[in-house]
Design a protein around this motif. Sequence first.
Motif, PDB file in Angstrom:
ATOM      1  N   GLU A 114      -4.270   7.867  13.751  1.00 50.18           N
ATOM      2  CA  GLU A 114      -2.831   7.895  13.525  1.00 50.18           C
ATOM      3  C   GLU A 114      -2.564   8.414  12.126  1.00 50.18           C
ATOM      4  OE1 GLU A 114      -0.869   4.088  13.791  1.00 50.18           O
ATOM      5  OE2 GLU A 114       1.040   4.944  13.137  1.00 50.18           O
ATOM      6  N   PRO A 115      -1.695   9.414  12.001  1.00 48.32           N
ATOM      7  CA  PRO A 115      -1.414   9.946  10.656  1.00 48.32           C
ATOM      8  C   PRO A 115      -0.851   8.860   9.764  1.00 48.32           C
ATOM      9  CG  PRO A 115      -0.407  11.305  12.374  1.00 48.32           C
ATOM     10  CD  PRO A 115      -0.919  10.077  13.035  1.00 48.32           C
ATOM     11  N   LEU A 116      -1.120   8.989   8.453  1.00 52.65           N
ATOM     12  CA  LEU A 116      -0.588   8.054   7.477  1.00 52.65           C
ATOM     13  C   LEU A 116       0.469   8.756   6.632  1.00 52.65           C
ATOM     14  CD1 LEU A 116      -3.924   6.405   6.258  1.00 52.65           C
ATOM     15  CD2 LEU A 116      -2.195   5.392   7.773  1.00 52.65           C
ATOM     16  N   VAL A 117       1.578   8.087   6.491  1.00 55.18           N
ATOM     17  CA  VAL A 117       2.634   8.631   5.661  1.00 55.18           C
ATOM     18  C   VAL A 117       2.447   8.129   4.242  1.00 55.18           C
ATOM     19  CG1 VAL A 117       5.117   8.486   5.220  1.00 55.18           C
ATOM     20  CG2 VAL A 117       4.272   8.787   7.560  1.00 55.18           C
ATOM     21  N   VAL A 118       2.582   9.016   3.272  1.00 52.04           N
ATOM     22  CA  VAL A 118       2.622   8.572   1.883  1.00 52.04           C
ATOM     23  C   VAL A 118       4.026   8.026   1.660  1.00 52.04           C
ATOM     24  CG1 VAL A 118       2.363   9.221  -0.529  1.00 52.04           C
ATOM     25  CG2 VAL A 118       0.995  10.375   1.222  1.00 52.04           C
ATOM     26  N   ARG A 119       4.105   6.765   1.268  1.00 51.04           N
ATOM     27  CA  ARG A 119       5.412   6.084   1.256  1.00 51.04           C
ATOM     28  C   ARG A 119       6.518   6.865   0.543  1.00 51.04           C
ATOM     29  NH1 ARG A 119       2.887   1.643  -2.583  1.00 51.04           N
ATOM     30  NH2 ARG A 119       2.616   2.977  -4.388  1.00 51.04           N
ATOM     31  N   ALA A 133       6.158   0.928  -8.238  1.00 53.05           N
ATOM     32  CA  ALA A 133       5.279   1.830  -7.503  1.00 53.05           C
ATOM     33  C   ALA A 133       5.685   3.282  -7.682  1.00 53.05           C
ATOM     34  CB  ALA A 133       5.312   1.470  -6.030  1.00 53.05           C
ATOM     35  N   ASN A 134       4.852   4.140  -7.143  1.00 53.71           N
ATOM     36  CA  ASN A 134       5.211   5.556  -7.035  1.00 53.71           C
ATOM     37  C   ASN A 134       5.558   5.839  -5.584  1.00 53.71           C
ATOM     38  OD1 ASN A 134       2.636   5.126  -6.065  1.00 53.71           O
ATOM     39  ND2 ASN A 134       1.881   7.139  -6.687  1.00 53.71           N
ATOM     40  N   VAL A 135       6.444   6.770  -5.350  1.00 53.68           N
ATOM     41  CA  VAL A 135       6.769   7.179  -3.984  1.00 53.68           C
ATOM     42  C   VAL A 135       6.802   8.704  -3.917  1.00 53.68           C
ATOM     43  CG1 VAL A 135       8.009   5.132  -3.177  1.00 53.68           C
ATOM     44  CG2 VAL A 135       9.220   6.876  -4.487  1.00 53.68           C
ATOM     45  N   VAL A 136       6.685   9.228  -2.723  1.00 54.24           N
ATOM     46  CA  VAL A 136       6.636  10.680  -2.545  1.00 54.24           C
ATOM     47  C   VAL A 136       7.680  11.129  -1.528  1.00 54.24           C
ATOM     48  CG1 VAL A 136       5.260  12.588  -1.613  1.00 54.24           C
ATOM     49  CG2 VAL A 136       4.217  10.958  -3.200  1.00 54.24           C
ATOM     50  N   ARG A 137       8.472  12.092  -1.918  1.00 55.39           N
ATOM     51  CA  ARG A 137       9.421  12.712  -0.989  1.00 55.39           C
ATOM     52  C   ARG A 137       9.309  14.218  -1.160  1.00 55.39           C
ATOM     53  NH1 ARG A 137      14.484   8.437  -1.880  1.00 55.39           N
ATOM     54  NH2 ARG A 137      13.162   6.618  -1.503  1.00 55.39           N
ATOM     55  N   TRP A 138       9.118  14.901  -0.022  1.00 55.32           N
ATOM     56  CA  TRP A 138       8.847  16.334  -0.103  1.00 55.32           C
ATOM     57  C   TRP A 138      10.115  17.121  -0.391  1.00 55.32           C
ATOM     58  CZ3 TRP A 138       3.831  17.033  -0.438  1.00 55.32           C
ATOM     59  CH2 TRP A 138       3.368  18.345  -0.536  1.00 55.32           C
ATOM     60  N   GLU A 139      10.483  17.155  -1.646  1.00 56.58           N
ATOM     61  CA  GLU A 139      11.721  17.807  -2.049  1.00 56.58           C
ATOM     62  C   GLU A 139      11.543  19.314  -2.127  1.00 56.58           C
ATOM     63  OE1 GLU A 139      14.354  16.176  -2.299  1.00 56.58           O
ATOM     64  OE2 GLU A 139      13.746  14.097  -2.619  1.00 56.58           O
ATOM     65  N   LEU A 167       8.731  13.789   4.469  1.00 60.58           N
ATOM     66  CA  LEU A 167       7.512  12.992   4.438  1.00 60.58           C
ATOM     67  C   LEU A 167       6.288  13.831   4.113  1.00 60.58           C
ATOM     68  CD1 LEU A 167       7.917  10.715   7.598  1.00 60.58           C
ATOM     69  CD2 LEU A 167       8.395  10.157   5.198  1.00 60.58           C
ATOM     70  N   ALA A 168       5.414  13.257   3.315  1.00 61.70           N
ATOM     71  CA  ALA A 168       4.082  13.822   3.121  1.00 61.70           C
ATOM     72  C   ALA A 168       3.171  13.014   4.043  1.00 61.70           C
ATOM     73  CB  ALA A 168       3.644  13.680   1.674  1.00 61.70           C
ATOM     74  N   VAL A 169       2.411  13.697   4.874  1.00 64.34           N
ATOM     75  CA  VAL A 169       1.623  13.004   5.885  1.00 64.34           C
ATOM     76  C   VAL A 169       0.141  13.316   5.713  1.00 64.34           C
ATOM     77  CG1 VAL A 169       1.271  12.690   8.360  1.00 64.34           C
ATOM     78  CG2 VAL A 169       3.563  13.170   7.477  1.00 64.34           C
ATOM     79  N   VAL A 170      -0.657  12.278   5.727  1.00 65.37           N
ATOM     80  CA  VAL A 170      -2.109  12.451   5.639  1.00 65.37           C
ATOM     81  C   VAL A 170      -2.675  12.458   7.061  1.00 65.37           C
ATOM     82  CG1 VAL A 170      -4.270  11.475   4.801  1.00 65.37           C
ATOM     83  CG2 VAL A 170      -2.192  11.246   3.434  1.00 65.37           C
ATOM     84  N   THR A 171      -3.342  13.529   7.415  1.00 66.95           N
ATOM     85  CA  THR A 171      -3.878  13.639   8.779  1.00 66.95           C
ATOM     86  C   THR A 171      -5.389  13.483   8.821  1.00 66.95           C
ATOM     87  OG1 THR A 171      -4.032  16.022   8.527  1.00 66.95           O
ATOM     88  CG2 THR A 171      -2.029  15.168   9.565  1.00 66.95           C
ATOM     89  N   HIS A 172      -6.029  13.674   7.681  1.00 66.58           N
ATOM     90  CA  HIS A 172      -7.489  13.592   7.650  1.00 66.58           C
ATOM     91  C   HIS A 172      -7.953  12.620   6.576  1.00 66.58           C
ATOM     92  CE1 HIS A 172      -6.950  17.236   9.967  1.00 66.58           C
ATOM     93  NE2 HIS A 172      -8.218  17.188  10.314  1.00 66.58           N
ATOM     94  N   GLY A 173      -9.066  11.987   6.838  1.00 65.29           N
ATOM     95  CA  GLY A 173      -9.656  11.097   5.848  1.00 65.29           C
ATOM     96  C   GLY A 173     -11.145  11.087   6.029  1.00 65.29           C
ATOM     97  N   GLY A 174     -11.874  11.179   4.941  1.00 57.02           N
ATOM     98  CA  GLY A 174     -13.334  11.165   5.026  1.00 57.02           C
ATOM     99  C   GLY A 174     -13.877  12.277   5.914  1.00 57.02           C
ATOM    100  N   GLY A 175     -13.140  13.372   5.936  1.00 56.19           N
ATOM    101  CA  GLY A 175     -13.614  14.520   6.698  1.00 56.19           C
ATOM    102  C   GLY A 175     -13.310  14.452   8.185  1.00 56.19           C
ATOM    103  N   PRO A 230       0.787  -1.244   0.000  1.00 56.11           N
ATOM    104  CA  PRO A 230       0.000   0.000   0.000  1.00 56.11           C
ATOM    105  C   PRO A 230       0.815   1.287   0.000  1.00 56.11           C
ATOM    106  CG  PRO A 230      -0.163  -1.134   2.111  1.00 56.11           C
ATOM    107  CD  PRO A 230       0.571  -2.045   1.200  1.00 56.11           C
ATOM    108  N   LEU A 231       0.151   2.293  -0.546  1.00 58.51           N
ATOM    109  CA  LEU A 231       0.709   3.647  -0.633  1.00 58.51           C
ATOM    110  C   LEU A 231       0.854   4.290   0.747  1.00 58.51           C
ATOM    111  CD1 LEU A 231       1.230   6.267  -2.452  1.00 58.51           C
ATOM    112  CD2 LEU A 231      -1.215   6.659  -2.230  1.00 58.51           C
ATOM    113  N   PHE A 232      -0.098   3.984   1.628  1.00 59.24           N
ATOM    114  CA  PHE A 232      -0.116   4.605   2.954  1.00 59.24           C
ATOM    115  C   PHE A 232       0.605   3.739   3.970  1.00 59.24           C
ATOM    116  CE2 PHE A 232      -4.262   6.246   1.237  1.00 59.24           C
ATOM    117  CZ  PHE A 232      -3.804   7.535   1.012  1.00 59.24           C
TER     118      PHE A 232
END
Length: 514
Positions: free
Chosen positions: A139-144, A173-179, A126-134, A104-106
């Motif tokens: 626990e925050p999810l990191v985008v890999r 896969a795709n990955v994300v790094r906050w460059e 890291l890109a971090v997801v803090t909200h989902g479905g409003g 998974p991506l998360f």
Amino acid sequence: MIRSSATSSVDNLLLLRKLKCCQNSSPESLQKEKPRIMAKRITPRSQDYSRWYTDVIQQAQLADYAPVRGCMVIRPYGYALWENVKEGLDRRFKATGHENAYFPLFIPMSFIQKEAKHVEGFSPELAVVTHGGGKKLEEPLVVRPTSETVIGHMYSQWIQSYRDLPVLINQWANVVRWELRTRLFLRTMEFLWQEGHTAHATYEEAQEETLRMLDVYADFAINDAAIPVIKGRKSESEKFAGAETSYSIEAMMGDRRALQSGTSHNLGQNFARAFDIKYLDRNNELQYCWTTSWGVSTRMVGAIVMVHGDDQGLVLPPRLAPVQVVAVPIWKSDEEKRAVLEAVEKVKAALDDSVRLKVDDREEYSPGWKFNEWELRGVPLRIEIGPRDVVQEQVVLARRDRPGRAGKSSVPLAGLAGAVTDALTLIQNNLLLRATEFRDAHTYEPTDYESFKEAVTQGFARAWWCGAISCEDRIKEETKSTTRCIPFEQPGGTGRCVVCGGEAKEVAIFARAY
RNA sequence: CGGGAUGUAGCGCAGUUCGGUCAGCGCGCACGGUUCGGGUCCGUGAGGUCGGCGGUUCAAAUCCGCCCAUCCCGACCA
């Protein structure tokens, strides 16, 4: 992946822009200049290499800037090139016993934090997801940014016994790094890659795997991408966050800077301990696994552009080129058109099975226009067919690696397939040869610090290094160059460290890098 | 986050200093013709809330303020 201070010639760029403004505002130059040429012109490499790079990528339609800062869109032509890279690598992975899977991506934030060095290395980007479905997440999810952690977690569940080992899995896969600073293909916030993750019973097996995959990368780079690479070990300061030892293949770009084009890591038991990846050995004793990871990314596309490209645009190695041969028909009258297109059909029949052929029979562009267009796009071989050729039952072959008249030759229509595959092989080999000669011509072996400093402005410096971080830091500070790798190929014996003069057991490659 | 710059048609830009035919140019695009062996040439045409909001003014692309975005330098970077 290793990155280091990228000093681009931005000042030049700004200057150029200003100059351009001035020129445009001067009335006489505005009217009489040939603006048509201007529109599609690529900045010459000698004038501004990084501008050349982005010009080529955009005009060849490999990629475009996305509406999100630091992200890019890979256009069909660029993606086709990437698909060929993928295919070349994937074939080799399968041949060495690996299987593809998808994770998974998360990634739960807590996973990233389990390996001390890993967190330290990755948290800033890291890109971090803090909200989902409003709702705010528990626990925050990191985008890999890479998948050692999730995969380690799964491995801990899948592996019980030595009979389960080795586990040899790869994922595309795709990955994300906050460059903070991005460049098309070389460093974008999101990129595509492949990451292999393996688990083994012993250190030796893991080490063997790590080096095997480095060899696979080198084999691909050299034989498919026609990019000569240096295999070596990363220095302590340059290794992957969480690795025991990192290895890389390093290539020299057209501006003589280095680009890490693939990495392979022996992770020791670091992740096994953090994620509890254990197995029962033959003696019924619980042991931690030894794991590895290795990756090549879309950065490879950037390398292909920079190693082979020239002032006319892209030059693609035939093995990877989305279009290997483009046929351009030429005619004036309807009568000629009929005859020429008939000949084109014969060409098609002769080549369709053996090469990736494109027939450019668009009527809205002139042949000359098409020549330039396909050169810009890097197609290795062009077939020109005009009325004269039809009469003589021949075609004109034009090699991309030798622009202009020098690269043209006439070949008979009979036996065309053979001539074409021969030409493609010739081009493939020539590109590798050319790139190797270029690299070697710009590799120096300085023995004192003064000449070292000069050398790294000119290309690679292969020099004795005592291994001390202080020397490495001083080089980085004073020359903007970094330790690229400690090559496997060593002269033997010992020498004097190029910085401190202390005893050195190994030589390292130093260069300014992307 | 500190320093610098930029934002006007799809792209590249001029116009901003000294507010008033300033909505312009080139490329590209559409249509017609002409060309076609190295980016043909000519004609016609479509296309823009001048980054956003607010202010000054009879009048703002132009002056002022705030904001946003992008680029570059620095910091940071397996």
